[in-house]
Scaffold this motif. Structure first.
Motif, short mmCIF file in Angstrom:
data_model
loop_
_atom_site.label_atom_id
_atom_site.label_comp_id
_atom_site.label_asym_id
_atom_site.label_seq_id
_atom_site.Cartn_x
_atom_site.Cartn_y
_atom_site.Cartn_z
N THR A 167 -15.04 3.79 2.44
CA THR A 167 -14.89 4.96 1.56
C THR A 167 -16.15 5.82 1.59
O THR A 167 -16.08 7.06 1.67
CB THR A 167 -14.60 4.50 0.12
N SER B 253 -8.04 1.77 2.39
CA SER B 253 -8.88 2.80 1.76
C SER B 253 -8.70 4.15 2.43
O SER B 253 -8.64 5.19 1.76
CB SER B 253 -10.36 2.38 1.82
N ARG C 273 0.83 -1.22 0.00
CA ARG C 273 0.00 0.00 0.00
C ARG C 273 0.86 1.26 0.00
O ARG C 273 0.63 2.18 -0.79
CB ARG C 273 -0.89 -0.03 1.24
N SER D 219 -14.08 -2.10 1.94
CA SER D 219 -13.43 -0.91 1.37
C SER D 219 -14.46 0.09 0.87
O SER D 219 -14.32 1.31 1.07
CB SER D 219 -12.49 -1.32 0.23
N ALA E 92 -9.31 4.35 -4.08
CA ALA E 92 -9.24 4.04 -2.66
C ALA E 92 -9.82 2.66 -2.37
O ALA E 92 -9.27 1.90 -1.55
CB ALA E 92 -9.99 5.10 -1.85
N ALA F 212 -5.48 5.81 1.39
CA ALA F 212 -5.57 6.27 0.00
C ALA F 212 -6.37 7.57 -0.08
O ALA F 212 -5.99 8.50 -0.80
CB ALA F 212 -6.22 5.19 -0.86
N LEU F 213 -7.48 7.64 0.65
CA LEU F 213 -8.30 8.85 0.64
C LEU F 213 -7.55 10.03 1.24
O LEU F 213 -7.62 11.15 0.72
CB LEU F 213 -9.59 8.60 1.42
#
Length: 214
Positions: A165, A108, A50, A161, A121, A111-112
């Motif tokens: 999100t 997630s 990741r 996920s 994400a 990523a966001l």
């Protein structure tokens, strides 16, 4: 007191995955060093993948020493507590499901926070959740769970996920709602194992044509 929710969930996921790796080491007859290494591989592997994808500098597993405590603690706990291999296979699946449930959220979320869009994400959450398990299973010489046609593995991670999100965009993602999502993913994974739910095969079933003799 401020709680670092991503760090808490990440460390918990590392620990659950590391326990699954150490339990698998018991089942395979590895020594204590092999238990630590296999637990480290699955506990830290998904997060390393990741962080490399996010290009966020050195992976958290290498820049924050607290991450190394999870596989060490997991290997020690398994060494002291597990007395036989009769129920090890079931325990591997349970702790693996726990790691899957937590990592799909943290993947997630990171990523966001890095500015990625919702679709990216969700995909990164799934990659984080299944990445360590793939490394563990390949190292232990068995078919990775994500490729096992007899059960669902990636689908619960995908659901988790997506839920994480969506909650993040609504501003509702916190320790309580994150825990609820993790419980849903864990329950779905365990129900899939119990009732043998699985995704459709890559091709529809077909019968070989029968040829007449003569």
């Amino acid at each position: 007191m401020h709680l670092d929710i991503p760090l808490i969930l990440d460390l918990a996921g590392c620990f659950f995955f590391a326990v699954s790796g150490s339990l698998l080491a018991v089942r395979k007859g590895f020594d204590l060093v092999g238990s630590v290494l296999l637990g480290s591989l699955v506990g830290l592997g998904g997060g390393v993948v990741r962080d490399f994808i996010l290009n966020a500098g050195p992976p958290a597993a290498f820049s924050n020493p607290i991450y190394l405590a999870a596989p060490l603690l997991a290997a020690l706990m398994v060494y002291l507590v597990v007395g036989g291999v009769q129920r090890v296979s079931r325990l591997v699946l349970m702790f693996d499901a726990g790691g899957l449930a937590l990592f799909c959220i943290t993947g997630s979320l990171k990523a966001l926070e890095a500015g990625m869009n919702a679709a990216a994400a969700i995909l990164l959450g799934v990659a984080t959740a299944v990445g360590g398990g793939i490394l563990r299973d390949i190292t232990a010489d068995q078919v990775p769970s994500v490729f096992d046609p007899k059960t669902m593995y990636a689908i619960p991670a995908l659901l988790g996920s997506a839920l994480a999100t969506g909650l993040w965009y609504l501003g509702w993602l916190n320790l309580v709602t994150g825990t609820v999502v993790a419980v849903v993913v864990f329950a779905l994974r365990m129900l899939a194992l119990h009732f043998h739910w699985h995704a459709p095969l890559a091709a529809r079933s077909w019968a070989r044509p029968r040829f007449r003799r003569g």
